[in-house]
Design an enzyme around this catalytic site. Structure first.
Site, short mmCIF file in Angstrom:
data_model
loop_
_atom_site.label_atom_id
_atom_site.label_comp_id
_atom_site.label_asym_id
_atom_site.label_seq_id
_atom_site.Cartn_x
_atom_site.Cartn_y
_atom_site.Cartn_z
N GLN A 32 -4.79 -1.02 9.49
CA GLN A 32 -4.56 -2.39 8.71
C GLN A 32 -5.01 -3.89 9.81
OE1 GLN A 32 -3.55 -3.39 6.45
NE2 GLN A 32 -4.44 -5.25 5.84
N LYS A 91 1.18 -1.18 -0.05
CA LYS A 91 -0.48 -0.39 0.29
C LYS A 91 0.64 1.17 -0.44
CE LYS A 91 -4.04 -2.48 1.87
NZ LYS A 91 -4.73 -2.94 3.32
N ASP A 105 -10.68 3.17 4.12
CA ASP A 105 -10.71 1.70 4.02
C ASP A 105 -12.10 1.81 3.50
OD1 ASP A 105 -9.32 -0.45 4.04
OD2 ASP A 105 -9.03 -0.47 5.61
N1 GUN Z 1 -7.03 -6.33 6.04
C1 GUN Z 1 -7.18 -7.17 4.91
N2 GUN Z 1 -7.39 -6.57 4.31
C2 GUN Z 1 -7.99 -5.85 4.87
C3 GUN Z 1 -8.01 -3.90 4.40
O1 GUN Z 1 -8.17 -4.30 3.27
N3 GUN Z 1 -8.05 -2.82 4.86
C4 GUN Z 1 -7.71 -2.86 6.15
N4 GUN Z 1 -7.63 -1.76 6.58
N5 GUN Z 1 -6.96 -4.07 6.58
C5 GUN Z 1 -7.00 -4.91 6.25
#
Ligand code: GUN
Length: 281
Positions: free
Chosen positions: A97, A53, A120
């Protein structure tokens, strides 16, 4: 192979080029779109996701901050960090996350993020906005799936879409997005009695369970569009989705591969959401 591939890498490249152009336009006005990524603990998969990311931000001209904390961080301290990021004018998007360590209430943390920075799309306000069709951030994975359907000019009106999986992150928001485009939507899950009877009726199938071979060729109507959200490992340790790709590609009209399908689109839509957060100001 009869199905056409929907290439998530190629589509991401196009969409990220547009993000980079819009980010440059914002920078020219003195605004650098900024994303804060917060990682608590040492989960190896999370570390990979977070790194990808941050790198995607750099590649598209977005500013990103990675905050890493030990698994022992208290809930109160994490909430204090979220509060500081909410107030930081250089940060337009905040991503915590998941999963979080067991002693931290993930729901409480997500609800602490300002909805204006919830790139998100996990906040209850974002989920509610999607449900009633108001502007807000859409969760990145189902949003990416919608972009993939758009890329093949697929008209969902009156089509039957079957979503396999009912998570808050993918299945439920996916169903709402398909509904918004006038599809007839069925959500299937672990308690569904006859999954095959459902999927055989489907014009569009989204598999989002997190289990290999949930969808096999005998379950797919010829010509159907199949989107595979799964991220699993097969017996040889190779990345694979929820769909038996080799079998289903002989029946489907379109199919997304794993890797190189929905995966890259998820990060792309995170960039899109962050850029939009900065544009909204
Ligand atoms: N953990 C697995 N996929 C995601 C996501 O798209 N966003 C976040 N914040 N955590 C995750």
């Amino acid at each position: 192979m009869t199905a056409q591939l929907i290439d998530g890498n190629a589509l991401s490249k196009q969409l990220r080029a547009d993000v980079a152009r819009r980010a440059a336009a914002l920078r020219a006005r003195g605004i650098t779109p900024g994303l804060a990524v917060v990682l608590v603990g040492e989960n190896p998969a999370s570390q990979v996701y977070v790194r990808n990311k941050v790198k995607a931000c750099e590649d598209s001209g977005l500013h990103s901050v990675l905050e890493k904390y030990p698994a022992t961080l208290s809930e109160a301290d994490l909430l204090a960090r979220v509060d500081a990021l909410n107030k930081d004018p250089a940060i337009h998007g905040i991503l915590v996350q998941l999963p979080l360590p067991a002693h931290i209430d993930a729901h409480k943390v997500i609800e602490a993020i300002s909805p204006a920075k919830d790139v998100d799309g996990f906040h209850v306000a974002s989920a509610g906005a999607l449900m009633v069709g108001q502007p807000g951030f859409w969760p990145c994975t189902p949003y990416g799936c919608m972009k993939m359907l758009e890329s093949i000019h697929y008209d969902l009106k009156g089509k039957h879409a079957v979503v396999i999986g009912r998570s808050n992150i993918v299945g439920k928001p996916m169903a709402l997005m398909l509904l918004q485009k006038n599809a007839t939507v069925t959500i299937c899950h672990s308690a569904t009695k006859d999954l095959k009877a459902m999927t055989l009726q489907a014009d569009v199938i989204v598999a989002a369970v997190g289990k290999r071979n949930v969808l096999t060729a005998d379950m797919v109507k010829p010509g159907a569009v199949v989107l595979d959200v799964g991220m699993n490992r097969n017996d040889e340790g190779k990345l694979c989705g929820d769909v038996d790709f080799d079998g289903v590609k002989e029946v489907a009209g379109y199919i997304t591969p794993v890797p190189g399908g929905v995966g890259p689109m998820t990060i792309t839509m995170l960039l899109v959401n962050t850029l939009e957060a900065a544009e909204r100001g």
